[in-house]
Design an enzyme around this catalytic site. Structure first.
Site, mmCIF file in Angstrom:
data_model
loop_
_atom_site.group_PDB
_atom_site.id
_atom_site.type_symbol
_atom_site.label_atom_id
_atom_site.label_comp_id
_atom_site.label_asym_id
_atom_site.label_seq_id
_atom_site.Cartn_x
_atom_site.Cartn_y
_atom_site.Cartn_z
ATOM 1 N N GLU A 43 0.082 -41.713 6.159
ATOM 2 C CA GLU A 43 1.456 -41.883 6.615
ATOM 3 C C GLU A 43 1.827 -40.762 7.593
ATOM 4 O O GLU A 43 2.474 -40.990 8.616
ATOM 5 C CB GLU A 43 2.396 -41.893 5.398
ATOM 6 C CG GLU A 43 3.859 -42.077 5.699
ATOM 7 C CD GLU A 43 4.187 -43.378 6.443
ATOM 8 O OE1 GLU A 43 3.313 -44.264 6.506
ATOM 9 O OE2 GLU A 43 5.308 -43.481 6.998
ATOM 10 N N GLU A 127 2.034 -4.475 -1.781
ATOM 11 C CA GLU A 127 1.466 -5.702 -1.196
ATOM 12 C C GLU A 127 -0.053 -5.603 -1.172
ATOM 13 O O GLU A 127 -0.593 -4.515 -1.062
ATOM 14 C CB GLU A 127 1.945 -5.849 0.264
ATOM 15 C CG GLU A 127 3.442 -5.758 0.423
ATOM 16 C CD GLU A 127 3.905 -5.794 1.887
ATOM 17 O OE1 GLU A 127 3.057 -5.740 2.801
ATOM 18 O OE2 GLU A 127 5.126 -5.879 2.090
ATOM 19 N N LYS A 129 -3.513 -5.621 0.713
ATOM 20 C CA LYS A 129 -3.883 -5.340 2.111
ATOM 21 C C LYS A 129 -4.886 -6.394 2.540
ATOM 22 O O LYS A 129 -6.054 -6.341 2.162
ATOM 23 C CB LYS A 129 -4.460 -3.934 2.232
ATOM 24 C CG LYS A 129 -4.697 -3.538 3.669
ATOM 25 C CD LYS A 129 -5.034 -2.063 3.772
ATOM 26 C CE LYS A 129 -5.203 -1.625 5.212
ATOM 27 N NZ LYS A 129 -6.155 -2.408 5.971
ATOM 28 N N ASP A 131 -7.459 -8.544 4.529
ATOM 29 C CA ASP A 131 -8.523 -8.104 5.425
ATOM 30 C C ASP A 131 -8.710 -9.148 6.519
ATOM 31 O O ASP A 131 -9.578 -10.010 6.439
ATOM 32 C CB ASP A 131 -9.816 -7.930 4.611
ATOM 33 C CG ASP A 131 -10.822 -7.099 5.372
ATOM 34 O OD1 ASP A 131 -10.483 -6.579 6.448
ATOM 35 O OD2 ASP A 131 -11.958 -6.979 4.883
ATOM 36 N N TYR A 236 -0.528 -14.636 6.382
ATOM 37 C CA TYR A 236 0.488 -14.071 5.493
ATOM 38 C C TYR A 236 1.406 -13.174 6.313
ATOM 39 O O TYR A 236 0.914 -12.340 7.085
ATOM 40 C CB TYR A 236 -0.146 -13.210 4.385
ATOM 41 C CG TYR A 236 -0.539 -13.995 3.149
ATOM 42 C CD1 TYR A 236 0.380 -14.801 2.485
ATOM 43 C CD2 TYR A 236 -1.826 -13.902 2.643
ATOM 44 C CE1 TYR A 236 0.022 -15.513 1.355
ATOM 45 C CE2 TYR A 236 -2.203 -14.609 1.502
ATOM 46 C CZ TYR A 236 -1.259 -15.407 0.872
ATOM 47 O OH TYR A 236 -1.609 -16.105 -0.248
ATOM 48 N N LYS A 331 -6.821 2.143 -0.203
ATOM 49 C CA LYS A 331 -8.022 1.296 -0.111
ATOM 50 C C LYS A 331 -8.718 1.099 -1.452
ATOM 51 O O LYS A 331 -8.650 1.947 -2.332
ATOM 52 C CB LYS A 331 -9.019 1.966 0.844
ATOM 53 C CG LYS A 331 -8.545 1.983 2.275
ATOM 54 C CD LYS A 331 -9.127 0.819 3.023
ATOM 55 C CE LYS A 331 -9.157 1.101 4.510
ATOM 56 N NZ LYS A 331 -9.932 0.151 5.242
ATOM 57 N N CYS A 425 -47.944 -17.866 -6.303
ATOM 58 C CA CYS A 425 -46.899 -17.256 -7.116
ATOM 59 C C CYS A 425 -47.260 -15.789 -7.367
ATOM 60 O O CYS A 425 -48.367 -15.497 -7.828
ATOM 61 C CB CYS A 425 -46.775 -17.997 -8.453
ATOM 62 S SG CYS A 425 -45.669 -17.153 -9.611
ATOM 63 N N CYS A 428 -47.986 -15.476 -11.470
ATOM 64 C CA CYS A 428 -49.090 -16.102 -12.196
ATOM 65 C C CYS A 428 -50.231 -16.551 -11.277
ATOM 66 O O CYS A 428 -51.273 -16.995 -11.756
ATOM 67 C CB CYS A 428 -48.593 -17.292 -13.016
ATOM 68 S SG CYS A 428 -48.137 -18.715 -12.024
ATOM 69 N N CYS A 443 -43.223 -22.163 -7.528
ATOM 70 C CA CYS A 443 -44.481 -21.907 -8.231
ATOM 71 C C CYS A 443 -44.809 -23.174 -9.023
ATOM 72 O O CYS A 443 -43.943 -23.736 -9.695
ATOM 73 C CB CYS A 443 -44.294 -20.717 -9.172
ATOM 74 S SG CYS A 443 -45.509 -20.671 -10.501
ATOM 75 N N CYS A 449 -46.553 -19.957 -16.188
ATOM 76 C CA CYS A 449 -46.086 -18.781 -15.436
ATOM 77 C C CYS A 449 -45.145 -17.965 -16.317
ATOM 78 O O CYS A 449 -44.111 -18.465 -16.775
ATOM 79 C CB CYS A 449 -45.367 -19.249 -14.176
ATOM 80 S SG CYS A 449 -44.637 -17.908 -13.233
HETATM 81 C C1 9MJ Z 1 -1.940 -5.854 5.535
HETATM 82 N N1 9MJ Z 1 -2.929 -5.624 6.370
HETATM 83 O O1 9MJ Z 1 -2.077 -6.622 4.608
HETATM 84 C C2 9MJ Z 1 0.898 -4.064 6.614
HETATM 85 N N2 9MJ Z 1 -0.672 -5.194 5.731
HETATM 86 O O2 9MJ Z 1 2.887 -2.905 7.342
HETATM 87 C C3 9MJ Z 1 0.425 -5.260 4.912
HETATM 88 N N3 9MJ Z 1 -0.355 -4.438 6.785
HETATM 89 C C4 9MJ Z 1 1.633 -3.255 7.557
HETATM 90 N N4 9MJ Z 1 1.397 -4.547 5.476
HETATM 91 C C5 9MJ Z 1 3.295 -2.150 8.395
HETATM 92 N N5 9MJ Z 1 0.489 -5.929 3.741
HETATM 93 C C6 9MJ Z 1 2.260 -2.032 9.271
HETATM 94 C C7 9MJ Z 1 1.190 -2.744 8.742
#
Ligand code: 9MJ
Length: 688
Positions: A43, A127, A129, A131, A236, A331, A425, A428, A443, A449
């Site tokens: 739809e 929050e 972080k 990547d 995000y 980190k 192998c 054996c 094998c 074995c």
């Molecule tokens: C990341 N990389 O998840 C900030 N970030 O806030 C979060 N980076 C950030 N906040 C201010 N959760 C500058 C960068």
């Protein structure tokens, strides 16, 4: 009437187009952000095509926020530079991977604000972080006009065409949004999307990506937006850039958290893992809690970020050089590290599969010390061209086994030999063969074995099978190597004297093993069946077989057609079960295990209709503590249940994990029962 008027669109077409855009936006938001689609895909497609047809007739009425405009631009030669209206600052990184990272930050903030130890705790927002890649999304008069990478913080690249293809990113904002609004956040790739993309790349004979971050970066910097559109990216939101005129015509926020809630209400994905936290202890707890969930999240994070919540305090704290004083990144241990390859061994699995394994100089990665990393098979080892002595990038993320992702060729010394799979192998000496169309060598020694015997015993003794606590690989190595154990039933013939004589085996430990063996004799049919290690018979299939047939003898004697009647069993599985029980030595093993006292309650065959979950519809949301989404789905289906994508009145149960989000809200709204993983497992076992 002028000619122009003749060709002017009928007013109802323009209205219709606006309506269609609104409807499509609404449903795209439900689909991509809320994860609760309420419109069938067909739809949605029909409405989309209707809008496309109207736009083809009235190209002058195509708006930049039209859902048809997500993919459209032509391939570029290069990206245009974009000077950021407000610099995209990096945040200071707290490298201390201990809890004290949060305490250091809190102490610094309190000092900067001139607070004494008796003053109240500070409100923070914590929050994950993410990547991925930082992105600035610029909206003018409510329309997404530009997406730019961070670049050097002052000047980034215009990647608008590619970012528009991300379904989670709104192309338009509600009327109450400021006239100019820049939303900042992270573009990333979910782990399942990354794996699926790599599978697709491999199938097409194209290069694979080393990690989700690189795959996301490649997609964002892809010059052809049509290719970018096929790369599954997510987003995000976590902050703002320029907002003009300042606080005029839009909401005035007191806090960072409040601002994020508004962004959420405007359609931006904001992580459920973002939390308010008071004072250092709450930050310390957050660091630990997110660290514990890290492997089970659907995406990579490399730490957490702490931010002062009050925007007034943020302004007061200001910046040092190019970093805000009010935020810090804390980190986690890295998920990728460099190390060297000491050797390449070939391991033999339970089914005889030969796996090349890189033996590594020990390296701390993803929170554990890694000394082995799989190279999967000969083709993979060759493709990555891993050689002894090489410096390699090792990755351990999520609950996946450590992997060599790439070789630093410029660090290679001399010309070490190319890896080749042995044709015999290594354990054996039996011939190792690679069947046509298969990636693996096997094998051919079978239970001759010792490596296959060891693996078969470990498989039988594991927690998910009959569970012999304390019987680990070191002990099985010893037992098989000294020849005390050759087959599964030998386990139950172990005597105290033989066990206690083994090197490093105290009397107490020997007794514990015997007790554990005794305890394992009382088991269940699914555990026993799974423990036999029949190829293609995993836990879910074992459960389905046990439920369907009730008794082991019925399974052992079932012709393929009868096996095929089991919900979870297809032709390959049926053939594998039949082949297994057609071999006299396998039947003998079963008989001997029974003779040794291994037993389970047998039941009556259960017709499909009375499977524990038959007639029930489940919706899975969020990340469950131990079960992957596919695994949970398979288990539910094997038990006769259905798994649906969205919550409705017809949903029987919502199974919710971490980051459950709006499906959970919807369940509560409709009064649908919500289960956690343990409750689901109980139901799968026939309880509840
Ligand atoms: C990341 N990389 O998840 C900030 N970030 O806030 C979060 N980076 C950030 N906040 C201010 N959760 C500058 C960068």
């Amino acid at each position: 009437m002028s000619t122009l008027d003749l060709f002017a669109p009928a007013p109802d077409d323009a209205t219709l187009m606006a309506q269609l855009r609104r409807t499509l936006h609404e449903h795209a938001h439900r689909y991509y952000v809320l994860d609760v689609p309420t419109l069938p895909d067909a739809e949605y497609d029909r409405l989309f095509r209707e809008l496309q047809a109207l736009e083809a007739r009235h190209p002058e009425l195509v708006t930049p926020d039209s859902p048809t405009q997500r993919v459209g631009g032509k391939p570029l030669d290069q990206f245009a530079p974009v000077r950021h209206a407000v610099p995209m600052l990096s945040i200071r990184t707290e490298t201390d991977t201990e809890a004290s990272g949060a305490e250091n930050f809190d102490a610094r903030i309190r000092r900067e604000l001139g607070l004494s130890p008796t003053d109240a705790a500070i409100d923070y927002v914590a929050e994950p972080k993410f990547d991925g890649l930082a992105m600035n999304l610029r909206y003018e008069q409510g329309v997404l006009v530009q997406a730019a990478t961070r670049g050097d913080g002052e000047v980034g690249e215009d990647v608008t065409q590619n970012i528009r293809t991300i379904g989670q990113i709104p192309l338009g904002l509600p009327v109450d949004a400021p006239a100019v609004l820049e939303v900042r956040g992270e573009v990333y790739m979910r782990r399942d999307d990354f794996e699926a993309l790599n599978d697709k790349q491999r199938a097409a004979g194209q290069k694979t990506f080393v990690n989700p971050r690189n795959a996301a970066a490649g997609a964002v910097r892809q010059l052809d937006p049509a290719i970018a559109a096929q790369r599954p990216l997510s987003f995000y939101a976590y902050g703002l850039g320029a907002v003009t005129p300042p606080d005029v015509g839009g909401p005035v926020w007191q806090s960072h958290f409040e601002m994020l809630q508004t962004l959420k209400s405007w359609g931006f994905p904001v992580s459920e893992l973002v939390k308010c936290a008071q004072g250092a202890p709450a930050l310390v707890a957050y660091y630990a809690a997110i660290g514990a969930q890290r492997d089970g999240l659907g995406f990579d994070i490399d730490g957490v970020v702490y931010k002062v919540n009050s925007l007034a305090l943020q302004r007061q704290l200001g910046f040092v050089t190019r970093e805000p004083r009010w935020a810090v990144a804390h980190k986690f241990p890295a998920q990728e590290m460099l190390t060297t390859v000491l050797a390449i061994d070939v391991q033999v699995g339970r089914t005889g599969k030969l796996t090349p394994v890189a033996k590594l100089a020990p390296v701390f990665v993803g929170g554990v010390t890694v000394t082995n990393a799989t190279l999967h098979n000969e083709d993979e080892a060759r493709r990555k061209d891993v050689r002894v002595g090489d410096t390699v990038v090792v990755r351990r993320a999520g609950d996946v086994i450590p992997e060599v992702v790439s070789v630093l060729l410029d660090k290679r010394v001399g010309t070490p030999a190319v890896f080749t799979m042995p044709r015999q192998c290594p354990v054996c000496g039996s011939a190792a063969v690679r069947e046509e169309g298969e990636a693996d060598y096997r094998c051919t020694g079978g239970l001759f074995c010792s490596a296959q015997r060891k693996q078969a015993i470990l498989h039988f003794a594991q927690r998910r099978a009959v569970e012999v606590e304390g019987l680990g690989d070191k002990l099985v190595d010893q037992l098989v190597d000294v020849g005390i154990i050759n087959t599964l039933p030998d386990l139950y013939r172990l005597g105290f004297t033989a066990l206690a004589k083994l090197a490093r085996m105290a009397d107490k430990s020997a007794q514990n093993i015997l007790d554990a063996l005794e305890k394992s004799k009382q088991t269940t049919l699914p555990r026993f069946l799974f423990g036999l290690g029949i190829r293609h018979v995993g836990e879910a299939t074992a459960k389905a077989l046990a439920r369907h047939f009730g008794k082991l003898d019925a399974i052992m004697d079932a012709p393929e057609e009868a096996l095929l009647a089991v919900a979870d069993v297809g032709p390959i599985v049926a053939k594998s079960i039949r082949t297994f029980f057609d071999q006299a030595h396998n039947r003998e093993v079963v008989e001997q295990l029974r003779a040794c006292g291994v037993t389970w309650p047998e039941g009556e065959p259960a017709p499909v209709a009375v499977q524990p979950l038959s007639g029930q519809t489940f919706v899975l949301t969020g990340t469950l503590p131990t079960l992957g989404r596919e695994e949970a789905k398979a288990l539910i289906e094997a038990a006769g249940g259905k798994v649906a994508g969205s919550v409705s009145k017809k949903t029987s149960f919502v199974v919710a994990g971490v980051e459950a989000g709006s499906k959970l809200d919807k369940a509560r709204e409709l009064g649908v029962a919500v289960l956690d993983e343990d409750q689901l497992k109980e139901m799968l076992d026939g309880g509840a």
